[in-house]
Scaffold this motif. Structure first.
Motif, mmCIF file in Angstrom:
data_model
loop_
_atom_site.group_PDB
_atom_site.id
_atom_site.type_symbol
_atom_site.label_atom_id
_atom_site.label_comp_id
_atom_site.label_asym_id
_atom_site.label_seq_id
_atom_site.Cartn_x
_atom_site.Cartn_y
_atom_site.Cartn_z
ATOM 1 N N GLU A 83 19.720 6.609 7.585
ATOM 2 C CA GLU A 83 20.715 5.688 7.022
ATOM 3 C C GLU A 83 20.103 4.676 6.053
ATOM 4 N N ASP A 84 18.776 4.544 6.069
ATOM 5 C CA ASP A 84 18.087 3.653 5.131
ATOM 6 C C ASP A 84 17.707 4.373 3.838
ATOM 7 N N ARG A 85 17.916 5.675 3.778
ATOM 8 C CA ARG A 85 17.340 6.501 2.727
ATOM 9 C C ARG A 85 17.694 6.034 1.315
ATOM 10 N N ALA A 86 18.980 5.824 1.047
ATOM 11 C CA ALA A 86 19.393 5.454 -0.312
ATOM 12 C C ALA A 86 18.784 4.119 -0.733
ATOM 13 N N ARG A 87 18.847 3.140 0.152
ATOM 14 C CA ARG A 87 18.291 1.828 -0.175
ATOM 15 C C ARG A 87 16.779 1.908 -0.332
ATOM 16 N N TYR A 88 16.141 2.680 0.506
ATOM 17 C CA TYR A 88 14.687 2.862 0.469
ATOM 18 C C TYR A 88 14.248 3.491 -0.858
ATOM 19 N N LEU A 89 14.896 4.581 -1.249
ATOM 20 C CA LEU A 89 14.522 5.252 -2.494
ATOM 21 C C LEU A 89 14.846 4.401 -3.713
ATOM 22 N N ASP A 90 15.976 3.711 -3.677
ATOM 23 C CA ASP A 90 16.344 2.826 -4.788
ATOM 24 C C ASP A 90 15.319 1.707 -4.944
ATOM 25 N N ALA A 91 14.854 1.160 -3.814
ATOM 26 C CA ALA A 91 13.879 0.066 -3.864
ATOM 27 C C ALA A 91 12.536 0.540 -4.409
ATOM 28 N N LEU A 92 12.116 1.731 -4.002
ATOM 29 C CA LEU A 92 10.875 2.289 -4.549
ATOM 30 C C LEU A 92 11.005 2.538 -6.045
ATOM 31 N N GLU A 93 12.149 3.060 -6.463
ATOM 32 C CA GLU A 93 12.363 3.331 -7.879
ATOM 33 C C GLU A 93 12.366 2.039 -8.686
ATOM 34 N N GLN A 94 13.029 1.005 -8.175
ATOM 35 C CA GLN A 94 13.069 -0.269 -8.884
ATOM 36 C C GLN A 94 11.667 -0.864 -9.012
ATOM 37 N N THR A 131 0.838 -1.200 0.000
ATOM 38 C CA THR A 131 0.000 0.000 0.000
ATOM 39 C C THR A 131 0.872 1.249 0.000
ATOM 40 N N HIS A 132 1.922 1.244 0.789
ATOM 41 C CA HIS A 132 2.883 2.353 0.805
ATOM 42 C C HIS A 132 3.406 2.598 -0.600
ATOM 43 N N PHE A 133 3.878 1.528 -1.256
ATOM 44 C CA PHE A 133 4.432 1.688 -2.602
ATOM 45 C C PHE A 133 3.386 2.207 -3.582
ATOM 46 N N ARG A 134 2.190 1.646 -3.550
ATOM 47 C CA ARG A 134 1.158 2.039 -4.506
ATOM 48 C C ARG A 134 0.803 3.519 -4.386
ATOM 49 N N LEU A 135 0.762 4.020 -3.151
ATOM 50 C CA LEU A 135 0.449 5.439 -2.980
ATOM 51 C C LEU A 135 1.582 6.314 -3.517
ATOM 52 N N THR A 136 2.826 5.940 -3.253
ATOM 53 C CA THR A 136 3.938 6.735 -3.780
ATOM 54 C C THR A 136 4.004 6.635 -5.299
ATOM 55 N N ALA A 137 3.561 5.525 -5.871
ATOM 56 C CA ALA A 137 3.565 5.378 -7.329
ATOM 57 C C ALA A 137 2.527 6.283 -7.985
ATOM 58 N N ILE A 138 1.385 6.476 -7.318
ATOM 59 C CA ILE A 138 0.389 7.434 -7.823
ATOM 60 C C ILE A 138 0.888 8.855 -7.601
ATOM 61 N N HIS A 139 1.516 9.085 -6.438
ATOM 62 C CA HIS A 139 2.092 10.392 -6.114
ATOM 63 C C HIS A 139 1.055 11.498 -6.290
ATOM 64 N N PRO A 140 -0.061 11.388 -5.567
ATOM 65 C CA PRO A 140 -1.186 12.288 -5.860
ATOM 66 C C PRO A 140 -1.009 13.734 -5.406
ATOM 67 N N PHE A 141 -0.080 13.981 -4.476
ATOM 68 C CA PHE A 141 0.046 15.318 -3.903
ATOM 69 C C PHE A 141 1.276 16.043 -4.442
ATOM 70 N N SER A 142 1.248 17.356 -4.365
ATOM 71 C CA SER A 142 2.383 18.151 -4.830
ATOM 72 C C SER A 142 3.610 17.956 -3.947
ATOM 73 N N ASP A 143 3.403 17.663 -2.679
ATOM 74 C CA ASP A 143 4.483 17.407 -1.731
ATOM 75 C C ASP A 143 3.900 16.597 -0.584
ATOM 76 N N GLY A 144 4.736 15.883 0.139
ATOM 77 C CA GLY A 144 4.280 15.124 1.291
ATOM 78 C C GLY A 144 3.807 13.719 0.982
ATOM 79 N N ASN A 145 4.073 13.220 -0.236
ATOM 80 C CA ASN A 145 3.620 11.873 -0.606
ATOM 81 C C ASN A 145 4.287 10.783 0.228
ATOM 82 N N GLY A 146 5.607 10.888 0.400
ATOM 83 C CA GLY A 146 6.321 9.881 1.170
ATOM 84 C C GLY A 146 5.887 9.856 2.623
ATOM 85 N N ARG A 147 5.765 11.027 3.227
ATOM 86 C CA ARG A 147 5.335 11.089 4.620
ATOM 87 C C ARG A 147 3.926 10.527 4.791
ATOM 88 N N THR A 148 3.048 10.810 3.842
ATOM 89 C CA THR A 148 1.683 10.283 3.902
ATOM 90 C C THR A 148 1.684 8.772 3.741
#
Length: 258
Positions: free
Chosen positions: A202-213, A163-180
């Motif tokens: 310290e998880d940031r790079a791996r986290y963003l890379d995983a979402l992008e993949q 669910t976290h991934f699906r919401l970030t993939a839609i990215h419905p807001f101008s800002d605050g998508n990740g926090r939401t």
């Protein structure tokens, strides 16, 4: 992954056996982790407040000279959104699309009130990423379907992370998508009896890379693996804190106050 999932379920079962804690002990634990969720979620988005500065602001209203006003507002907003999320998690109230927009509204209520709870009407991009988000005209339809799916989604870790991934993939807001997305994920985890997960700086790079993949090649395994690892570690920390908060033998044998 299966071994990781077994570890999580074993720790959750032990956590369930330790419940309920004394209200005063539980309040202290919850407050500690709510500050942690606020600091980490804002930090990976570029907020400059340290963990201690975030705690001082939330607990004592102490601001930090030289730090942007928006960073302070983001911390205050996020903490209040966490508190609302926990309250909602304790109820049986179904959640759906309006839950998502209300989480977002609270997250940016003072830092960016002009976008609070509203879907974006322009193209969203992440600098340095090849991910392309849906056309803004499609957002209402996509979020309607997302919300209907949320109403019946199982309250399992895998479902919360997807669910976290699906919401970030839609990215419905101008800002605050990740926090939401992270608060929505934790809402599902708490409703399911698990512990909330903090994505640390310290998880940031791996986290963003995983979402992008997951977006570019439709491979959610790295993201699911990372988040299951974080949940496993968080449950271990919760268990240690819960054990420390339990009364000692002499305290357990003491008769209750009349």
């Amino acid at each position: 992954m299966q071994q990781l999932k077994r570890s999580i379920e074993k720790k959750k079962a032990e956590l369930d056996r330790l419940r309920p804690l004394r209200p005063d002990a539980l309040r202290n634990l919850v407050h500690y982790y709510d500050v942690e969720l606020t600091y980490t979620s804002n930090a990976i988005e570029g907020n400059t407040l340290t963990h201690r500065e975030t705690a001082e602001l939330i607990e004592h209203g102490i601001t930090v000279g030289g730090k942007p006003l928006r960073d302070h507002l983001e911390a205050e907003d996020h903490y209040q959104a966490v508190r609302w999320m926990r309250e909602l998690a304790s109820r049986d109230t179904p959640f759906g699309e309006t839950t998502v927009t209300e989480l977002h509204r609270r997250i940016v209520a003072r830092s960016k009130p002009e976008i609070a709870g509203f879907y974006s009407d322009h193209t969203r991009r992440i600098a340095g990423s090849a991910v392309v988000f849906p056309n803004p005209r499609k957002i209402p339809e996509l979020m309607d379907a997302f919300g209907r799916g949320l109403e019946t989604a199982p309250l399992s870790p895998a479902s919360a992370f997807e669910t976290h991934f699906r919401l970030t993939a839609i990215h419905p807001f101008s800002d605050g998508n990740g926090r939401t997305a992270r608060l929505l994920m934790n809402l599902m985890l708490l409703r399911g009896g698990y512990a909330p997960v903090a994505v640390r700086p310290e998880d940031r790079a791996r986290y963003l890379d995983a979402l992008e993949q997951a977006s570019l090649v439709d491979d959610l395994v790295p993201f699911q693996t990372l988040m299951h690892e974080r949940l496993d570690a968080t449950l271990e920390a919760y268990l240690n804190a819960f054990r420390d908060a339990l009364p000692g033998p002499s305290e357990r044998d003491r008769p209750p106050a009349s």
